[in-house]
Design a protein around this motif. Structure first.
Motif: not given
Lengths: 788, 788
Positions: B616-644
């Motif tokens: 369910a959370s994944s769906f919400i994240v993908l929904m937010e990514l679809t609307v595009v705004n601030q998606w780089h914040v998500f991308a950077n956030g997840f890249a920080n906790v895993t790998a670039q």
């Protein structure tokens, strides 16, 4: 060679035939008037007009609130000068047009009113200033009128007409959109209004109806997307909600009482789940559907009105050509014709810069059977004929071949030249450029890489020398050899800069690496050429190249909108927000000098530099608003320091710029792309090419088909020498039609439309043409319909 | 009445004619097979299939990482059940089709492979689980295949085909776009790389080439717009730069040395001014031009392939009708015909639920001259004929008129009924609804407003009673009277809820205001009706209504993409980011439980709830990514906790979802809008209407033209009684063609295309139809070309 308008042809015909007043020709045809007409259209007159228009517009930079303050006297004197120039230009135009035509034209009246308004405002403001009364320079909004209304900027006027024509349709969609927005806001008020919602920053939200409307409008632009949507969205609740709904469906026997008690017993099952559904519905309906509908309406109207404009232009041209024919015609047997002498006189007048051989070619095409006169059908094509860029190639042998023929024609030299002519040579250098690009991207501190730069430079210089050796130098640096010029200039600039830099470094330690950087960047631009040589990228590249001229129109359009909004913005928000350097001690430095911005997103985002304190800053702010993201932060910031209705300014800008102008721009690109797909050779072009081939003065057709070989084929000395395949070459000339690539969408469309009008069709009269409505039937299909 | 497919007609014809194996009919025609065929297409079988598809997809909610954890045994048992159902469905399909047709169809093979893969993976995972070895459930990505490939979801398959067909073209544009992006990044590296730039937050940026590429890619989506652009942009410098350039142009005599010394003497004149020019160029080229080009390519392909699909469908239908005719034909004089008895048997079989009178009407239309047989031309139209929704209106007098005719026909009653029928009555209630909307928006604490609600309720009830009094109740609540049902239900729900609420309030103090709110919101939805009654909003409303069915297709498409990305996302990012309640004491609670997020925009934006910890959370994240705004914040956030390289996941999602699917959606809306503009009556419909009029069983044409009067005209007892204008009414019946409004774009397009195929044209054979390419010439124009 400048474009020959049918307008000029008609005027020239009137001049040649010495016709008196003719109400079908809007311009006077006395020798003096024609001289004035040519003067009016001279490039320096046009340039001067543009210069004064932009000078007038840029006055905003020097007037209060100024970037570079100048005394009021100076700016007002310059303004008066500009207005005088505009008045003079208008008077000049009045001299060459008939009086009734002049006064019927709203453009002219617009300009006159604008001049009067500006002068009045200037006088009032000056007078009040003497008594130290501050007033508003309201007439500054009028200034873009000069940009729109001077006859030279026909494209901008058309874009404005396009907007005006689209307005009624878009208004309906907009009303419906506003209706949907208001309805969703009402629902939001009811659903979330009393639940004390807070944003992630702890600020209350969704309280007041107008606030909600604004927040949801911003959500349409997606600028505040995750923040406004996700602040309170309980993910689990959606699933719980669905789960319970499923339960309810599976056990329908549960009474209403049981459902109520069930929902009251589980506090987590609030209406939070509505959030997600509400926002998903909202984004789908308003962001995706309505924004697409705006594009659909704008595109539909754009296409419809573009078609109408093109049709009017095409009919106008046809009508003018007929009028010109009527002026020059003489009876010959059963038909009216134009005599060869008359024709030559006319062509010399309108196109003084084409060569004799070229004119002879045109005459041979027009007067196919060499009867000494041109019939009506051929005459009507004259404007097109003159506008087809025929390149005259002089066949010369290579100077080295003349100076030392033995060496130049030796086996080694022959082999070298064939290598350079081979496609592999171009590909090799494409690879070298790619490798160079990689080197540029690498860290340049290492000495090997700076040595490598010398190697690359040497390679490029060798390339150019080899090409000059192979091809005839004058052909290599011919008028249409854009890429050759580009390469050579870049290489020599790089060479000069590198040498200069090395000398400077070793002598004065001054490092001008930046200059080199820019040169390398230009060098990287050469990569475009590689892309262009791949067939599949062609259509896309063509679209991109063809839209460049019209981009300027949109630039003008944007400038006009920016100017108006900047001037209004300065009046509304001037001085409300200040920028202080990071280590400033001024009060409220962190709040942009305004306590009202405390804790606002605007101050926290460090946007203080974005203010309306002068013309330049205003432009920057408007640019950022155009890109849409974070625009609500700006709107809220400025509303905080003035009054809440200030948001209307930002919403208005969004509607005008993003909903209307950006959509028109997108429509234009869509149309350009579709037209590009349906590119065909026009009839007239085909006729000319046939004639050129018939006369044996052409380059081989195979070579023409493959345009990417153009640069290699430009001086086909070797081929012609070797084969002698073509017939007699009377004056050592070959003709070739210039590449069809670099043309505007308009030109392509007009050509397509003209092909649809049968040559016998005289088209409607002047009066009828001007009153054509878009609903009138069009002969055949036009524009993108052909694309599929 | 269900849609009658030509497929079913052909099958029925085979059944009626008792034809043996015919290789042109893909289905078996034995009585048993036909019974199985009907069973296969029954609504409950279809619904069951969909249920198991969604059950299978929703298993992700219960599997590790689960929203609601269930033991592995439970989920795997359900999965096996689902797979068994799919296998059964497939076997059922195999029973009714010929073997060679079955095995030729890639769909079936796809499903079988997917079932096998799922079972294998399940077995391996289960076996490893026993030995406590953790492995990846990779087959979960395969699950959406069932949604795509089961025959019922033809629309989704078409959307996928559309994507597949667009891919090559879009790849070229994408490569060019990437090329432009890489070039701009290279320039950025050279221009800004060594200047130690910092963002507003003090973080370094524009250092590393890949970082720059990512930042600029985000800028294309405008998500980081003012922040990345404006961090170091010195506004003044642009003007200084322009100023100096102007000086340089005006005084070209300045030597290079002087220029260098000039620029070194003014430290403010750095290259910061390049920033603005660089970013403006970047945004124009990549955001505006390339993004529009993507739309252009997608739209162009969408149109081309839609046309092809529609053409295939139309030819297929024609071919099937011809085959059906060939099965049933008998010789009659010089031509082949179908006998009336045979025809009736066929129609009863394929459309068992149409009334006798309706069937008679169809027969009269098909057999125009009542010769007792139907010729080929008429027979080919049968499928269309059956699909035209003819409404049978039974003319009955009002029950009150029968019970107390004196009162009902009195002058007062007549007047009352004429008032209700008057348009003013509708308008009055429109105004009342508007006023009610205002009251809803107002603060409802005041007692007057809650009294007002009672007044409004009373008014609405009176409206319904009056309408029932005026119109015949059975007609008022007829099948097609959507709005009447809607109004009545809402009013009675509101009435019940208000009474319930008042009782509850006075007895238990329990306030169910929320229930009321929702009822009122539904009431507000009635506003849509007002909009719909305004002529100018019609086309827009029609487009909006027509796209609803296809919206479901895009919903399915989105679901498939979301499922795949959610499953991959969970594997990649599961558990890396945790959400803690605001007052949690856990370590790194503010950094989402991950020290790597310290000071990141992700943590500061309080986005910790947006993670991939369950489906369910994944769906919400993908929904937010679809609307595009601030998606780089998500991308950077997840890249920080895993790998670039994790950013690639987000970029891939952006490309698939925003660049491809959203653009296809926009294309679809554009096309729907253009088709709506070119809506015309089909030939067959016109024929039926003529026949109805001829037979004197029609409602007056004027009433039909004005569709918004439909509800008022629904039971035109008065008019018919009063005028008797129509001729004999044999069975007290009138027929009327149902509104043409509620049709999908596909149906409209297919109709337009069919009108282009002449009735004599038999079209290509089955084999040829299936191999049609989009490039094949199409008879006549189609789709939006008519729109203009």
């Amino acid at each position: 060679m400048a474009e020959v308008a049918s307008q000029e042809l008609l005027l020239a015909a009137a001049f040649v035939s010495d016709a008196q007043y003719n109400r079908n020709i809007p311009f006077k045809t006395s020798p003096e008037a024609v001289r004035l007409y040519y003067l009016y259209n001279r490039w320096f007159m046009r340039t001067a007009t543009y210069f004064f228009i932009f000078l007038n517009l840029s006055l905003a930079v020097f007037e209060e609130p100024a970037v570079y303050p100048l005394p009021f006297l100076a700016t007002s004197l310059v303004e008066v000068l500009c207005l005088l120039v505009f008045f003079g230009r208008l008077m000049h135009f009045a001299k060459i047009t008939h009086r009734n035509v002049f006064w019927k034209d709203t453009k002219n009246i617009c300009i006159m009113v604008a001049i009067l308004l500006s002068l009045t405002d200037l006088a009032i403001y000056g007078a009040l200033r003497i008594y130290n009364i501050k007033s508003v320079r309201w007439s500054r909004i009028v200034r873009p009128i000069f940009l729109i209304n001077f006859a030279e900027s026909r494209q901008i006027r058309r874009a404005f007409r396009s907007i005006r024509n689209t307005l009624p349709e878009i208004t309906y969609v907009f009303l419906l959109f506003m209706f949907s927005l208001l309805m969703f806001s009402l629902m939001a008020l009811k659903l979330f209004g009393e639940r004390n919602l807070q944003t992630a920053e702890g600020l209350p939200y969704f309280r007041d109806y107008l606030e909600i409307v604004f927040d949801l409008y911003v959500l349409v632009t997606t600028a505040n997307s995750p923040d406004v949507m996700m602040s309170q969205l309980a993910i689990q609740n959606i699933l719980q909600f669905i789960w319970k709904m499923a339960l309810f469906c599976l056990f329908p026997r549960l009474s209403a009482q049981q459902v109520i008690s069930l929902s009251s017993r589980m506090p987590a099952f609030d209406f939070s789940s509505w959030y997600a559904l509400f926002f998903i519905a909202f984004v789908i309906v308003n962001t995706y559907i309505f924004m697409s509908l705006f594009l659909a309406v704008v595109y539909n109207n754009y296409k419809k009105h573009l078609k109408n404009e093109i049709r009017t232009l095409a009919y106008m041209k046809r009508r003018k050509m007929i009028e010109a024919f009527n002026l020059l015609k003489e009876e010959e047997g059963t038909q009216f014709v134009v005599r060869e002498a008359m024709w030559k006189q006319l062509v010399k007048l309108v196109a003084p810069d084409i060569s004799n051989s070229h004119r002879e070619l045109l005459l041979r095409i027009s007067d196919d059977e060499q009867k000494g006169f041109i019939d009506k059908k051929s005459f009507l094509q004259l404007a097109d004929l003159l506008n087809i860029q025929v390149i005259t190639l002089k066949i010369r042998s290579h100077p080295l071949g003349q100076w030392m023929p033995r060496v130049y024609r030796s086996a080694v030299s022959q082999f070298l030249r064939s290598v350079v002519r081979h496609r592999g040579f171009v590909w090799t250098y494409d690879v070298i450029i790619l490798i160079n690009a990689v080197f540029i991207a690498l860290d340049e501190e290492s000495p090997y890489i700076s040595y490598a730069e010398w190697v690359f430079l040497a390679l490029y210089i060798i390339e150019i020398l080899l090409k000059v050796y192979t091809y005839e130098p004058r052909a290599f640096f011919g008028k249409n050899q854009f890429w050759n010029w580009f390469d050579t200039l870049i290489i020599f600039a790089a060479l000069t800069a590198t040498i200069l830099n090395t000398t400077l470094k070793s002598t004065t330690k001054y490092n001008s690496q930046r200059i080199l950087d820019i040169v390398f960047i230009l060098r990287v631009l050469r990569l475009i050429r590689i892309v262009d040589s791949i067939q599949r990228f062609r259509v896309i590249m063509n679209t991109l190249i063809n839209i460049v001229p019209t981009m300027l129109t949109f630039g003008g359009l944007t400038l006009v909108v920016y100017c108006i909004f900047a001037i209004i913005g300065m009046e509304l928000f001037h001085g409300k927000i200040q920028f202080f350097p990071p280590n400033s001690n001024a009060p409220y430095a962190l709040e942009c000098g305004n306590p009202a911005l405390k804790d606002s997103l605007f101050a926290r985002g460090k946007y203080c530099k974005n203010n309306f304190n002068n013309f330049a800053s205003s432009f920057i702010v408007l640019m950022e608003l155009t890109v849409v993201n974070q625009w609500h932060v700006f709107a809220n910031g400025f509303a905080n320091v003035t009054a809440q209705p200030a948001k209307l300014y930002f919403i208005a800008f969004h509607i005008v710029m993003v909903i209307i102008i950006v959509n028109i721009f997108v429509s234009f690109i869509l149309e350009a792309f579709f037209v590009e797909y349906s590119l065909e050779k026009s009839e007239v072009e085909t006729a000319i090419e046939q004639k050129i081939q018939e006369l044996g003065m052409g380059v081989q057709e195979e070579a023409l088909q493959d345009e990417q070989l153009l640069d290699n084929m430009e001086s086909p000395d070797n081929d012609l020498e070797g084969e002698g395949g073509t017939k007699a070459q009377p004056k050592g000339l070959v003709f070739k039609i210039a590449s069809k690539r670099y043309r505007t969408v308009d030109a392509l469309l007009q050509r397509m439309f003209e092909a649809e009008i049968p040559l016998e069709d005289e088209g409607p009269s002047f009066e009828e043409i001007l009153n054509l409505s878009p609903a009138t039937a069009v002969p055949g299909d036009l524009t993108s319909e052909r694309a599929v």
